[in-house]
Design a protein around this motif. Structure first.
Motif, PDB file in Angstrom:
ATOM      1  N   ALA A  42       0.830  -1.206   0.000  1.00 14.18           N
ATOM      2  CA  ALA A  42       0.000   0.000   0.000  1.00 14.18           C
ATOM      3  C   ALA A  42       0.863   1.254   0.000  1.00 14.18           C
ATOM      4  O   ALA A  42       0.575   2.235  -0.703  1.00 14.18           O
ATOM      5  N   ALA A  43       1.943   1.234   0.777  1.00 22.07           N
ATOM      6  CA  ALA A  43       2.827   2.405   0.825  1.00 22.07           C
ATOM      7  C   ALA A  43       3.515   2.630  -0.521  1.00 22.07           C
ATOM      8  O   ALA A  43       3.650   3.769  -0.980  1.00 22.07           O
ATOM      9  N   LEU A  44       3.897   1.539  -1.167  1.00 18.58           N
ATOM     10  CA  LEU A  44       4.557   1.658  -2.475  1.00 18.58           C
ATOM     11  C   LEU A  44       3.596   2.211  -3.520  1.00 18.58           C
ATOM     12  O   LEU A  44       3.981   3.024  -4.365  1.00 18.58           O
ATOM     13  N   ARG A  45       2.322   1.799  -3.440  1.00 20.31           N
ATOM     14  CA  ARG A  45       1.340   2.251  -4.431  1.00 20.31           C
ATOM     15  C   ARG A  45       1.006   3.735  -4.300  1.00 20.31           C
ATOM     16  O   ARG A  45       0.421   4.320  -5.201  1.00 20.31           O
ATOM     17  N   GLU A  46       1.393   4.331  -3.198  1.00 21.26           N
ATOM     18  CA  GLU A  46       1.207   5.773  -3.073  1.00 21.26           C
ATOM     19  C   GLU A  46       2.230   6.549  -3.907  1.00 21.26           C
ATOM     20  O   GLU A  46       2.067   7.740  -4.157  1.00 21.26           O
ATOM     21  N   VAL A  47       3.280   5.862  -4.353  1.00 16.05           N
ATOM     22  CA  VAL A  47       4.370   6.517  -5.071  1.00 16.05           C
ATOM     23  C   VAL A  47       4.463   6.041  -6.515  1.00 16.05           C
ATOM     24  O   VAL A  47       4.752   6.834  -7.422  1.00 16.05           O
ATOM     25  N   VAL A  48       4.199   4.749  -6.735  1.00 24.54           N
ATOM     26  CA  VAL A  48       4.333   4.183  -8.080  1.00 24.54           C
ATOM     27  C   VAL A  48       3.048   3.445  -8.448  1.00 24.54           C
ATOM     28  O   VAL A  48       2.120   3.326  -7.643  1.00 24.54           O
ATOM     29  N   THR A  49       2.996   2.951  -9.670  1.00 22.39           N
ATOM     30  CA  THR A  49       1.807   2.253 -10.142  1.00 22.39           C
ATOM     31  C   THR A  49       1.685   0.892  -9.461  1.00 22.39           C
ATOM     32  O   THR A  49       2.680   0.352  -8.949  1.00 22.39           O
ATOM     33  N   PRO A  50       0.494   0.306  -9.466  1.00 25.31           N
ATOM     34  CA  PRO A  50       0.346  -1.035  -8.890  1.00 25.31           C
ATOM     35  C   PRO A  50       1.279  -2.058  -9.529  1.00 25.31           C
ATOM     36  O   PRO A  50       1.835  -2.918  -8.831  1.00 25.31           O
ATOM     37  N   ALA A  51       1.459  -1.993 -10.847  1.00 25.44           N
ATOM     38  CA  ALA A  51       2.357  -2.936 -11.519  1.00 25.44           C
ATOM     39  C   ALA A  51       3.792  -2.761 -11.037  1.00 25.44           C
ATOM     40  O   ALA A  51       4.519  -3.746 -10.826  1.00 25.44           O
ATOM     41  N   GLN A  52       4.216  -1.522 -10.862  1.00 27.40           N
ATOM     42  CA  GLN A  52       5.566  -1.285 -10.364  1.00 27.40           C
ATOM     43  C   GLN A  52       5.708  -1.736  -8.917  1.00 27.40           C
ATOM     44  O   GLN A  52       6.739  -2.297  -8.525  1.00 27.40           O
ATOM     45  N   ALA A  53       4.685  -1.516  -8.113  1.00 28.41           N
ATOM     46  CA  ALA A  53       4.723  -1.978  -6.717  1.00 28.41           C
ATOM     47  C   ALA A  53       4.827  -3.499  -6.658  1.00 28.41           C
ATOM     48  O   ALA A  53       5.577  -4.047  -5.840  1.00 28.41           O
ATOM     49  N   ASP A  54       4.092  -4.187  -7.533  1.00 26.77           N
ATOM     50  CA  ASP A  54       4.166  -5.649  -7.569  1.00 26.77           C
ATOM     51  C   ASP A  54       5.561  -6.113  -7.983  1.00 26.77           C
ATOM     52  O   ASP A  54       6.093  -7.101  -7.451  1.00 26.77           O
ATOM     53  N   ALA A  55       6.173  -5.395  -8.946  1.00 27.87           N
ATOM     54  CA  ALA A  55       7.523  -5.762  -9.390  1.00 27.87           C
ATOM     55  C   ALA A  55       8.541  -5.588  -8.268  1.00 27.87           C
ATOM     56  O   ALA A  55       9.456  -6.404  -8.108  1.00 27.87           O
ATOM     57  N   LEU A  56       8.361  -4.546  -7.463  1.00 25.79           N
ATOM     58  CA  LEU A  56       9.281  -4.316  -6.362  1.00 25.79           C
ATOM     59  C   LEU A  56       9.171  -5.390  -5.287  1.00 25.79           C
ATOM     60  O   LEU A  56      10.131  -5.623  -4.534  1.00 25.79           O
ATOM     61  N   ALA A  57       8.050  -6.024  -5.226  1.00 24.83           N
ATOM     62  CA  ALA A  57       7.848  -7.078  -4.224  1.00 24.83           C
ATOM     63  C   ALA A  57       8.519  -8.382  -4.626  1.00 24.83           C
ATOM     64  O   ALA A  57       8.665  -9.287  -3.792  1.00 24.83           O
ATOM     65  N   GLN A  58       8.906  -8.514  -5.896  1.00 21.36           N
ATOM     66  CA  GLN A  58       9.532  -9.730  -6.397  1.00 21.36           C
ATOM     67  C   GLN A  58      11.045  -9.540  -6.518  1.00 21.36           C
ATOM     68  O   GLN A  58      11.513  -8.475  -6.908  1.00 21.36           O
ATOM     69  N   VAL A  59      11.800 -10.571  -6.187  1.00 19.46           N
ATOM     70  CA  VAL A  59      13.245 -10.523  -6.380  1.00 19.46           C
ATOM     71  C   VAL A  59      13.527 -10.762  -7.857  1.00 19.46           C
ATOM     72  O   VAL A  59      13.129 -11.785  -8.401  1.00 19.46           O
ATOM     73  N   PRO A  60      14.174  -9.832  -8.538  1.00 22.08           N
ATOM     74  CA  PRO A  60      14.404  -9.980  -9.983  1.00 22.08           C
ATOM     75  C   PRO A  60      15.238 -11.218 -10.298  1.00 22.08           C
ATOM     76  O   PRO A  60      16.157 -11.582  -9.547  1.00 22.08           O
ATOM     77  N   GLU A  61      14.929 -11.843 -11.413  1.00 25.75           N
ATOM     78  CA  GLU A  61      15.695 -12.999 -11.851  1.00 25.75           C
ATOM     79  C   GLU A  61      17.150 -12.590 -12.119  1.00 25.75           C
ATOM     80  O   GLU A  61      17.419 -11.571 -12.754  1.00 25.75           O
ATOM     81  N   GLY A  62      18.070 -13.363 -11.630  1.00 27.25           N
ATOM     82  CA  GLY A  62      19.490 -13.100 -11.834  1.00 27.25           C
ATOM     83  C   GLY A  62      20.092 -12.100 -10.877  1.00 27.25           C
ATOM     84  O   GLY A  62      21.292 -11.802 -10.955  1.00 27.25           O
ATOM     85  N   TRP A  63      19.280 -11.597  -9.939  1.00 25.85           N
ATOM     86  CA  TRP A  63      19.770 -10.559  -9.029  1.00 25.85           C
ATOM     87  C   TRP A  63      20.900 -11.065  -8.130  1.00 25.85           C
ATOM     88  O   TRP A  63      21.936 -10.402  -7.983  1.00 25.85           O
ATOM     89  N   ALA A  64      20.743 -12.225  -7.532  1.00 27.21           N
ATOM     90  CA  ALA A  64      21.753 -12.737  -6.604  1.00 27.21           C
ATOM     91  C   ALA A  64      23.087 -12.963  -7.313  1.00 27.21           C
ATOM     92  O   ALA A  64      24.159 -12.612  -6.785  1.00 27.21           O
ATOM     93  N   ALA A  65      23.034 -13.519  -8.527  1.00 31.77           N
ATOM     94  CA  ALA A  65      24.267 -13.770  -9.272  1.00 31.77           C
ATOM     95  C   ALA A  65      24.946 -12.458  -9.655  1.00 31.77           C
ATOM     96  O   ALA A  65      26.180 -12.323  -9.577  1.00 31.77           O
ATOM     97  N   LEU A  66      24.143 -11.465 -10.062  1.00 27.56           N
ATOM     98  CA  LEU A  66      24.714 -10.173 -10.431  1.00 27.56           C
ATOM     99  C   LEU A  66      25.334  -9.484  -9.214  1.00 27.56           C
ATOM    100  O   LEU A  66      26.392  -8.845  -9.311  1.00 27.56           O
ATOM    101  N   LEU A  67      24.695  -9.622  -8.065  1.00 28.23           N
ATOM    102  CA  LEU A  67      25.226  -9.024  -6.839  1.00 28.23           C
ATOM    103  C   LEU A  67      26.615  -9.579  -6.537  1.00 28.23           C
ATOM    104  O   LEU A  67      27.553  -8.817  -6.258  1.00 28.23           O
ATOM    105  N   GLU A  68      26.755 -10.885  -6.574  1.00 20.00           N
ATOM    106  CA  GLU A  68      28.050 -11.481  -6.271  1.00 20.00           C
ATOM    107  C   GLU A  68      29.089 -11.111  -7.325  1.00 20.00           C
ATOM    108  O   GLU A  68      30.250 -10.836  -6.997  1.00 20.00           O
ATOM    109  N   ARG A  69      28.663 -11.093  -8.568  1.00 17.76           N
ATOM    110  CA  ARG A  69      29.591 -10.741  -9.642  1.00 17.76           C
ATOM    111  C   ARG A  69      30.061  -9.289  -9.503  1.00 17.76           C
ATOM    112  O   ARG A  69      31.238  -8.990  -9.679  1.00 17.76           O
TER     113      ARG A  69
END
Length: 379
Positions: A42-69
């Motif tokens: 709900a707090a995120l939707r006050e700033v961005v669209t519902p679709a963007q808020a949903d995306a922020l709730a998900q860990v992006p694919e490949g994120w952990a590998a990119l972080l270590e790299r």
């Protein structure tokens, strides 16, 4: 940057559909990037669209590998001793000129001399940048102009900004390195790939020299290949990191004109070098001049417009230049054919070909496609 903070920045940049504008709104509202991911939907939707808020709730694919790299990449030094850095919005090193643009990136990956990437450094040490852009297939005269103007600007204390592309970009970087002044990065290359990729490959040696005496900068994460869509986008950074943009040669439809337009939109100066009315590479510059770009005939024209000191004058007791070859005077600076030179000079064709070959070997004349020749040097 701590590991957790690095992970949050990377997750923010990787979140699908959450661009720079939305990310900046989130940062303005919630503070540090790691704080964004502790917010309720709900707090995120006050700033961005519902679709963007949903995306922020998900860990992006490949994120952990990119972080270590990325963490591993930052911890290593380049082969020539250059330092690697990651500069985020709010970092003291983040370029002030970029903050004045409409779309500053969240992260800047940088490779360069350690003195420009220390935590207490401001603006990468870049106080005044001057972009030089132009054709990937310039005339010999255009390539010489890019090199010599860049050398003069660097000697005057400017950081020459360009895109590491073939042609004018490469010549500008090389010229800046030749004229580098103490106390400022010689040149800054904004690339359209990840910071661990050199493109084009033939500029690998040039890139190492830039990293030793200046900076290579990218907004794209490690491993990003040379995607066509990324190069026009990176042009806004070339313009944004500079107080002015000089277009050396450009066709009417070219990335250089995009950079010039972006510079004008950002309230920066635009300069253009005129050329032959017969050369396609000059048409973009002529169009810019018609639209209000400042016509440039010497580096001093740019320095005066930016109200900067002139480049150092030649040493007073330097040897006098040798007298000009008569054939060079007859050639002028436009491409010219053999028949036209015969008509201008009255020299027999065989003798003329010998003289042209001698001048070509001396680096004073370049042979162009279509049986044309062009004088090489500053008009």
């Amino acid at each position: 940057m701590e590991h957790a903070e690095l992970g949050a920045w990377l997750r923010l940049t990787l979140s699908r559909g959450v661009g720079n504008d939305a990310a900046r709104r989130l940062l303005a509202r919630f503070g540090l990037p790691q704080d964004i991911f502790t917010q309720s939907p709900a707090a995120l939707r006050e700033v961005v669209t519902p679709a963007q808020a949903d995306a922020l709730a998900q860990v992006p694919e490949g994120w952990a590998a990119l972080l270590e790299r990325t963490a591993h990449w930052l911890a290593q030094a380049e082969g020539d001793g250059a330092m690697r850095g990651l500069v985020a919005l709010g970092d003291p090193r983040y370029p002030r000129l970029l903050l004045e643009t409409a779309d500053p990136p969240l992260l800047l990956y940088a490779v360069g001399a350690a003195r420009w990437l220390q935590p207490d450094c401001r603006d990468f040490g870049v106080r005044c940048g001057l972009a030089i852009v132009g054709s990937r297939n310039p005339t010999p005269q255009g390539e010489r102009h890019a090199h010599d103007f860049a050398q003069a600007f660097a000697a005057a204390g400017l950081t020459v900004v360009s895109g590491l592309a073939l042609g004018v970009d490469g010549a500008a970087h090389a010229g800046a390195l030749a004229g580098a002044a103490d106390g400022v990065p010689a040149t800054l290359a904004v690339v359209g790939t990840g910071p661990d990729r050199i493109y084009p490959a033939r500029h690998r040696e040039l890139a190492h020299r830039i990293a030793a005496h200046g900076l290579i900068v990218s907004e794209y994460p490690l491993g990003t290949p040379p995607l066509a869509a990324n190069f026009p986008k990176r042009n806004r950074l070339i313009a944004g990191l500079s107080q002015g943009t000089l277009v050396v040669e450009a066709a009417l439809a070219s990335g250089s004109l995009i950079t010039a337009r972006l510079a004008a939109e950002q309230g920066r100066e635009v300069f253009a070098i005129p050329g032959s009315i017969q050369a396609p590479q000059s048409r973009g510059c002529h169009a810019l001049i018609r639209q209000g770009a400042k016509l440039v005939e010497s580096a001093q024209d740019v320095l005066e417009e930016l109200r900067l000191p002139a480049a150092p004058a030649p040493v007073a007791d330097a040897p006098a230049a040798p007298p000009e070859h008569p054939l060079l005077a007859a050639m002028g600076y436009d491409p010219v054919g053999l028949d036209a030179l015969v008509a201008r000079t009255g020299i027999a064709t065989a003798d003329l070909q010998v003289q042209l070959l001698e001048l070509e070997l001396a680096g004073a004349v370049a042979r162009l496609p279509g049986g044309l020749f062009q004088r090489v040097g500053v008009a």
